[in-house]
Write a protein that holds these residues in place. Structure first.
Motif, mmCIF file in Angstrom:
data_model
loop_
_atom_site.group_PDB
_atom_site.id
_atom_site.type_symbol
_atom_site.label_atom_id
_atom_site.label_comp_id
_atom_site.label_asym_id
_atom_site.label_seq_id
_atom_site.Cartn_x
_atom_site.Cartn_y
_atom_site.Cartn_z
ATOM 1 N N LEU A 95 0.835 -1.198 0.000
ATOM 2 C CA LEU A 95 0.000 0.000 0.000
ATOM 3 C C LEU A 95 0.873 1.252 0.000
ATOM 4 N N VAL A 96 0.364 2.324 -0.615
ATOM 5 C CA VAL A 96 1.074 3.599 -0.626
ATOM 6 C C VAL A 96 0.105 4.721 -0.306
ATOM 7 N N GLY A 97 0.647 5.844 0.138
ATOM 8 C CA GLY A 97 -0.178 7.017 0.410
ATOM 9 C C GLY A 97 -1.057 6.858 1.635
ATOM 10 N N PRO A 98 -2.052 7.727 1.804
ATOM 11 C CA PRO A 98 -2.930 7.638 2.972
ATOM 12 C C PRO A 98 -3.861 6.439 2.875
ATOM 13 N N GLN A 99 -3.924 5.639 3.938
ATOM 14 C CA GLN A 99 -4.743 4.427 3.949
ATOM 15 C C GLN A 99 -5.545 4.357 5.246
ATOM 16 N N MET A 100 -6.825 4.020 5.129
ATOM 17 C CA MET A 100 -7.668 3.852 6.305
ATOM 18 C C MET A 100 -7.234 2.646 7.118
ATOM 19 N N ILE A 101 -7.401 2.749 8.434
ATOM 20 C CA ILE A 101 -7.258 1.602 9.329
ATOM 21 C C ILE A 101 -8.456 1.610 10.267
ATOM 22 N N ASN A 102 -9.280 0.597 10.152
ATOM 23 C CA ASN A 102 -10.454 0.476 11.012
ATOM 24 C C ASN A 102 -10.213 -0.608 12.051
ATOM 25 N N PHE A 103 -10.549 -0.299 13.295
ATOM 26 C CA PHE A 103 -10.369 -1.245 14.390
ATOM 27 C C PHE A 103 -11.734 -1.740 14.863
ATOM 28 N N SER A 104 -11.790 -3.012 15.191
ATOM 29 C CA SER A 104 -13.011 -3.570 15.763
ATOM 30 C C SER A 104 -12.661 -4.346 17.032
ATOM 31 N N VAL A 105 -13.520 -4.208 18.032
ATOM 32 C CA VAL A 105 -13.369 -4.931 19.297
ATOM 33 C C VAL A 105 -14.617 -5.776 19.493
ATOM 34 N N ASN A 106 -14.437 -7.085 19.480
ATOM 35 C CA ASN A 106 -15.563 -8.017 19.612
ATOM 36 C C ASN A 106 -16.654 -7.726 18.576
ATOM 37 N N GLY A 107 -16.209 -7.375 17.364
ATOM 38 C CA GLY A 107 -17.135 -7.140 16.274
ATOM 39 C C GLY A 107 -17.683 -5.733 16.180
ATOM 40 N N LEU A 108 -17.343 -4.853 17.122
ATOM 41 C CA LEU A 108 -17.844 -3.484 17.121
ATOM 42 C C LEU A 108 -16.758 -2.546 16.615
ATOM 43 N N ASP A 109 -17.050 -1.758 15.583
ATOM 44 C CA ASP A 109 -16.082 -0.808 15.042
ATOM 45 C C ASP A 109 -15.878 0.343 16.019
ATOM 46 N N VAL A 110 -14.619 0.644 16.299
ATOM 47 C CA VAL A 110 -14.284 1.725 17.229
ATOM 48 C C VAL A 110 -13.062 2.471 16.702
#
Length: 394
Positions: A95-110
């Protein structure tokens, strides 16, 4: 004496164990181990993504990396010390440039509150990381050897929508010294908002560098919100409401900019551009109002799709394109770009066939560029690099 008694009383209270259930039956206290602010997402010397996340021991924590919402790189995070500090390292991601990182805890996006960078994209707020990109890193570098412009979050009243709205305005480094400047009116992508091009795209630094290197004429840039008044998610015809957006730009925004800021008021000193859906809006408005705008830009735009609006000659975009094709002298620059990895690339190829049918590709100022990139800021930064030097030239 009374003061000491209060101090002792407070100390005794803080030392009492927390009741069961407040922090969970496992007895875990979130205050015991903390993450250093800004350490939630970092980039290593070789471009690896180092991620940390604070949760409760026993939780399932997963990081989803990349701007492809449908197929991100899923990275399970582990709590090796058993203290609620989950870690993971992603190498060889490509990957290059700005990239999203999404975190989930026990299936819940936070959100990761220990990561300092946030980006409004895909209709929500996300953590993100800036990864090395050999082709554009120099473009967005915050150089110490040059003067830098300013970015202002400004407010204006819209008569069209009868409410206060906001925009983001870039002014070049020498703006405070006086004089009048050209202005670029810029629409963001449909899943972003009017703040997106400063935190994630760093276009202000890109413009600073281009100005310092003598590659562009200094100009103001104002980013507008192209989605709030449109409600496109609930409308099968995405052109519904475009007339109102057109009036919003022509009557509200231009008046605001030419009243508050020192900008030139000739059509050849006004340009309009955008990204994705914002590019369609910008081109549509620009082609219909060649007495107002002298240059038009479309970054990663597509419009021939029955999923979004009518096809062919019934499409209002086609009618606007006919007008500009018949009067090539009215536009100095018509810039169009696309990434070859963009999921909408086939639609753009069909769009170019329509442009060729109308003769727009024969306009003296027509430019079409394809970048090896997808529908994201890796492509947008390249587009601005090539579009901005064409503007406001004699």
């Amino acid at each position: 004496m009374l003061e000491n008694e209060n101090l002792n009383h407070d100390t005794q209270e803080t030392q009492q164990p927390a009741p069961q259930g407040v922090h969970g039956d496992h007895g875990y206290h979130s205050a015991r181990v903390k993450l250093q602010p800004g350490s939630g997402i970092t980039v290593g010397e070789n471009g690896e993504i180092i991620m940390k996340f604070k949760a409760c021991p026993g939780d399932e924590v997963i990081a989803a990396v990349g701007n492809d919402n449908r197929n991100p790189i899923r990275v399970p995070m582990t709590d090796e010390e058993g203290n609620g500090i989950f870690t993971a390292v992603l190498e060889n991601h490509g990957l290059v440039g700005p990239q999203m990182i999404n975190f989930s805890v026990n299936g819940l996006d936070v959100l990761n509150t220990s990561a300092s960078q946030l980006w409004y994209l895909a209709n929500a707020l996300h953590n993100y990381v800036e990864l090395p990109d050999p082709e554009t890193d120099a473009l967005i570098e915050a150089r110490r050897d040059i003067a830098h412009g300013s970015v202002t979050h400004d407010f204006y009243y819209s008569e069209t929508y009868d409410k206060w709205m906001n925009c983001t305005v870039y002014t070049p480094p020498d703006y405070e010294q006086g004089g009048e400047y050209p202005v670029l009116y810029f629409f963001h992508e449909c899943a972003e908002n009017e703040t997106a091009w400063t935190p994630a795209s760093l276009l202000n630094f890109e413009l600073d560098n281009l100005i310092a290197d003598g590659k562009i004429v200094p100009f103001l840039m104002v980013e507008l919100d192209c989605t709030v008044p449109l409600n496109y998610h609930n409308n099968e015809d995405w052109f519904a409401g475009y007339d109102k957006i057109e009036q919003f730009l022509l009557k509200d925004i231009i008046s605001f900019m030419e009243t508050k800021y020192r900008v030139r008021k000739d059509k050849w000193d006004r340009a309009i551009s955008g990204i994705g859906l914002g590019a369609v809006q910008a081109a549509y408005i620009g082609m219909r109002n060649t007495d107002v705008f002298g240059s038009i830009g479309m970054f990663t735009a597509f419009w021939i799709s029955s999923f979004y609006h009518a096809e062919g000659k019934d499409d209002p975009f086609y009618t606007a394109a006919e007008k500009i094709a018949a009067h090539p002298e009215e536009v100095k620059v018509f810039y169009h770009s696309e990434g070859d990895l963009d999921p909408h690339f086939r639609s753009v190829e069909a769009e170019n066939e329509m442009f060729a049918l109308l003769g727009i590709d024969k306009l003296p100022g027509y430019v079409f560029k394809v970048y090896h990139a997808s529908h994201n800021w890796s492509s947008y930064r390249r587009s601005m690099r090539d579009f901005a030097p064409l503007l406001f030239r004699d």
